[in-house]
Design an enzyme around this catalytic site. Sequence first.
Site, PDB file in Angstrom:
ATOM      1  N   ASP A 256       0.849  -1.193   0.000  1.00  0.00           N
ATOM      2  CA  ASP A 256       0.000   0.000   0.000  1.00  0.00           C
ATOM      3  C   ASP A 256       0.885   1.243   0.000  1.00  0.00           C
ATOM      4  O   ASP A 256       2.056   1.200   0.396  1.00  0.00           O
ATOM      5  CB  ASP A 256      -0.939   0.009   1.202  1.00  0.00           C
ATOM      6  CG  ASP A 256      -0.193   0.021   2.539  1.00  0.00           C
ATOM      7  OD1 ASP A 256       0.721  -0.813   2.709  1.00  0.00           O
ATOM      8  OD2 ASP A 256      -0.517   0.848   3.404  1.00  0.00           O
TER       9      ASP A 256
ATOM     10  N   GLU B 178      -0.014  -0.902   5.800  1.00  0.00           N
ATOM     11  CA  GLU B 178       1.014  -0.384   6.700  1.00  0.00           C
ATOM     12  C   GLU B 178       0.888   1.118   6.887  1.00  0.00           C
ATOM     13  O   GLU B 178       1.177   1.648   7.960  1.00  0.00           O
ATOM     14  CB  GLU B 178       2.401  -0.726   6.136  1.00  0.00           C
ATOM     15  CG  GLU B 178       3.554  -0.517   7.120  1.00  0.00           C
ATOM     16  CD  GLU B 178       4.117   0.898   7.099  1.00  0.00           C
ATOM     17  OE1 GLU B 178       4.884   1.246   8.012  1.00  0.00           O
ATOM     18  OE2 GLU B 178       3.786   1.663   6.168  1.00  0.00           O
TER      19      GLU B 178
END
Length: 475
Positions: A93, A156
């Site tokens: 991400d 994250e």
Amino acid sequence: MDEIGAIKQRLRESQDEMLSTLQQLIGINSEAAEPEKDCPFGKGVSDAFLYMLKKAEEDGFKTVNTDNYGGHIELSAGENADGLTMGILGHLDVVPAGSGWDFDPFGGEIKDGRIYGRGAEDDKGPTLAAYFAMKAIKDCGIELKKNVRLILGLDEETEWEGIKYYLEHEEAPDFGFTPDADFPVVHGEKGILIFDLAQKFKKTGTTGIELRKFTGGNAPNMVADSARMVIYSKDQSLYDGIKDKVKAYREETGYDVKAKGAGKSLEITATGISSHGAEPQKGLNAISILMGFAENIEFDNERVNDFIGFYNERLAFETDGASLGINLKDEVSGGTVVNVGMIEADKNSARLSINVRFPVTFDDEMVYSALGKTLENYDIGVVKKKYQEPLFVEKDDPMVVTLMDVYKNVTGDAAAEPMIIGGGTYARAAEGFVAFGAKFPGEEEKAHQKNESASIESLMKAAEIYAEAIYRLCV
């Protein structure tokens, strides 16, 4: 040629494939989005995840998809397996692209030895460096005593729900590293807090100037690179005076501030410079720019004026939390770092998203206790949102010693020392982990900024370091 030499030769032969794979991965917009069916973090994140799993399967690796919350790519141990597993924790991400890029943030363009795009440095590039290190070992037919798992995290940059889910459903690695910070080795990470400072405004009439909207920023852990304020008055002749003040403020400060009509309202915008929330001093906060100007406006709601005054007195462009009373320090890791990441305000209320990095010998309650003393004289509430405990591993820890030795061997940097950072990585997610690369000393931080990029030479060197580290720790 010895085995490490053969691995590194294979890596050099794989450079074009690695860059092509990274371009494809950067081309997938994996910013967090609303959940969809089978996509808990949005379709883009899921697409990046499935792309990596498919790539690994085509390369002959075993893969595991843990209900689309995360998964891993495994290089299995050989016949002499000792039953242990080494983990490498990366993430796919990315933070929002933001604005002002000179390159397509999802284009993966290569220019002057660098590859550009969101995730090039944080963390798609380093994750692929680790993947190709594993692939080189596999391609060379080298048998390891330990399993190696490249764990693919998917949120994250936001809530870490994915890695939590993964570790609840899969056996945790015994030790490992995350390629999501700095070389040589990060043996400590400051504690991280995200909280909101919120205030409600009593309703008033609109005989003067009304705050209709104030927005800015993309994420708590990014320095806001833009901010926008919309104001309204029944007496629109007041707008000319405010435009003059904007011009004067711009000329006095050099800040990029503009004003223009927007229907019956006046829109005032500020442009700053984004940077990582762990190093806000490297950016220029557009929220603070616009708040500084807002003191030139007398709003008809005194609560609005008070809130602006609070901001400029206690936050402004400070990054150490001194005026908030939270500038905690220790000898091991230094001082507190504060970033104002976002604002959302209107005539009824205001909310600031604050990101704090505090020293490793403190905890969250110490920070909140100090903050509470400062806020006693203000009608401002604290909404606690996220807490990550500090991480600290002694310099003489065996894995730290081994990783340092590998780094020095590959780079020749004999004077390097383990370090402590303000950034937060997946090293906190499991026992026995530290952050290890991939940014080299002296390299400019590009993560969370416009025109994020990574040096191709550095990515290849990182892959060599990861390959030797895997070999040394797992053979």
